[in-house]
Design an enzyme around this catalytic site. Structure first.
Site, mmCIF file in Angstrom:
data_model
loop_
_atom_site.group_PDB
_atom_site.id
_atom_site.type_symbol
_atom_site.label_atom_id
_atom_site.label_comp_id
_atom_site.label_asym_id
_atom_site.label_seq_id
_atom_site.Cartn_x
_atom_site.Cartn_y
_atom_site.Cartn_z
ATOM 1 N N SER A 94 0.864 -1.179 0.000
ATOM 2 C CA SER A 94 0.000 0.000 0.000
ATOM 3 C C SER A 94 0.901 1.229 0.000
ATOM 4 O O SER A 94 2.121 1.114 0.200
ATOM 5 C CB SER A 94 -0.934 0.014 1.221
ATOM 6 O OG SER A 94 -0.192 0.132 2.425
ATOM 7 N N LEU A 108 -3.451 1.671 6.958
ATOM 8 C CA LEU A 108 -3.855 2.776 6.096
ATOM 9 C C LEU A 108 -3.190 2.701 4.722
ATOM 10 O O LEU A 108 -2.070 2.219 4.578
ATOM 11 C CB LEU A 108 -3.510 4.121 6.738
ATOM 12 C CG LEU A 108 -4.217 4.455 8.048
ATOM 13 C CD1 LEU A 108 -3.784 5.840 8.522
ATOM 14 C CD2 LEU A 108 -5.728 4.370 7.908
ATOM 15 N N HIS A 119 3.637 -4.981 2.838
ATOM 16 C CA HIS A 119 3.129 -5.592 4.067
ATOM 17 C C HIS A 119 3.573 -7.039 4.212
ATOM 18 O O HIS A 119 3.916 -7.474 5.317
ATOM 19 C CB HIS A 119 1.587 -5.546 4.081
ATOM 20 C CG HIS A 119 1.029 -4.178 4.179
ATOM 21 N ND1 HIS A 119 0.767 -3.563 5.373
ATOM 22 C CD2 HIS A 119 0.676 -3.273 3.215
ATOM 23 C CE1 HIS A 119 0.258 -2.353 5.162
ATOM 24 N NE2 HIS A 119 0.212 -2.157 3.853
ATOM 25 N N LEU A 121 5.219 -10.678 1.990
ATOM 26 C CA LEU A 121 5.618 -11.573 0.897
ATOM 27 C C LEU A 121 5.536 -12.981 1.459
ATOM 28 O O LEU A 121 6.117 -13.260 2.516
ATOM 29 C CB LEU A 121 7.053 -11.266 0.441
ATOM 30 C CG LEU A 121 7.784 -12.368 -0.334
ATOM 31 C CD1 LEU A 121 7.119 -12.635 -1.679
ATOM 32 C CD2 LEU A 121 9.252 -12.005 -0.530
ATOM 33 N N TYR A 165 16.273 -10.093 2.454
ATOM 34 C CA TYR A 165 15.884 -8.858 1.769
ATOM 35 C C TYR A 165 17.098 -8.082 1.267
ATOM 36 O O TYR A 165 17.001 -7.370 0.251
ATOM 37 C CB TYR A 165 15.007 -8.006 2.679
ATOM 38 C CG TYR A 165 13.618 -8.595 2.852
ATOM 39 C CD1 TYR A 165 12.746 -8.672 1.780
ATOM 40 C CD2 TYR A 165 13.201 -9.101 4.080
ATOM 41 C CE1 TYR A 165 11.480 -9.230 1.914
ATOM 42 C CE2 TYR A 165 11.930 -9.659 4.228
ATOM 43 C CZ TYR A 165 11.083 -9.716 3.136
ATOM 44 O OH TYR A 165 9.831 -10.278 3.276
#
Length: 205
Positions: A94, A108, A119, A121, A165
């Site tokens: 988002s 939000l 948010h 994976l 990551y």
């Protein structure tokens, strides 16, 4: 947000095998396809997420109602990998409008933000250890380059996931202000560059 320029990235990952005219197709689903998710995918998303996270941390990044929430508000910031119609891996994001994540970022979507908050994976257990997570993340980050107002991607993760990551190009920002139950997180970021154009009259000026 318009994603007209991004559509070339959402293509089947390979074409279905050709079939001789005399042989009837068993199905018409592409063997492997990557596409944005929608609310009809929400249950499959949550089932994969729940299995992937509950056993490790005891918490899901997104509950089912939150999955539906983001797939309603910003489906263009999600990406699912399907094998013969079955969801095997996904990302949900988002937009966010601050330098660092706060608890508001968990629920939000800020349409005028320039940061994509990733948010979650997750990969279905049957398809893990096949490199699908890094491949899907790479495709997602390339896709974000086509969104004219996006400048960076951020995520929060537990410390044992930092090497994963980092291999995708994320850098550590520092400790995240968000805690969930007894869990603490590190915040990481990835610069998004190479935009082909800046869309005018976006309504966010």
């Amino acid at each position: 947000m318009s994603v007209v320029g991004a559509q070339p990235f959402i293509k089947p990952m390979q074409s279905p095998p050709s079939v001789s005219p005399g042989i009837q197709r068993r199905h018409t689903l592409p063997a492997s396809e990557v596409r944005p998710l929608n609310t009809q995918d929400a249950i499959s998303v949550f089932e994969i997420e729940r299995e992937a996270f509950i056993s490790v941390s005891g918490e899901c990044p997104l509950h089912l109602d939150e999955v539906r929430h983001f797939l309603t508000l910003c489906p263009e910031l999600s990406m699912g990998w399907f094998e013969e119609g079955r969801l095997v891996a996904f990302i949900i994001g988002s937009l966010w409008d601050q330098d660092r994540l706060t608890t508001d970022a968990l629920t939000l979507h800020k349409p005028c933000g320039s940061t994509v908050h990733i948010h979650v994976l997750a990969v279905h257990r049957t398809f893990r250890q096949q490199g699908k997570g890094p491949i899907l993340m790479w495709r997602y980050l390339q896709y974000l380059r086509c969104l004219p107002n996006v400048r960076r991607a951020v995520l929060m993760c537990e410390d044992f996931l930092i090497p994963f990551y980092r291999k995708s190009g994320f850098k550590v920002l520092g400790r995240c202000a968000i805690t969930v139950a007894n869990l603490t997180f590190t915040e990481m970021w990835y610069p998004i560059s190479g935009h082909a154009y800046m869309r005018r009259n976006t309504g966010c000026l």
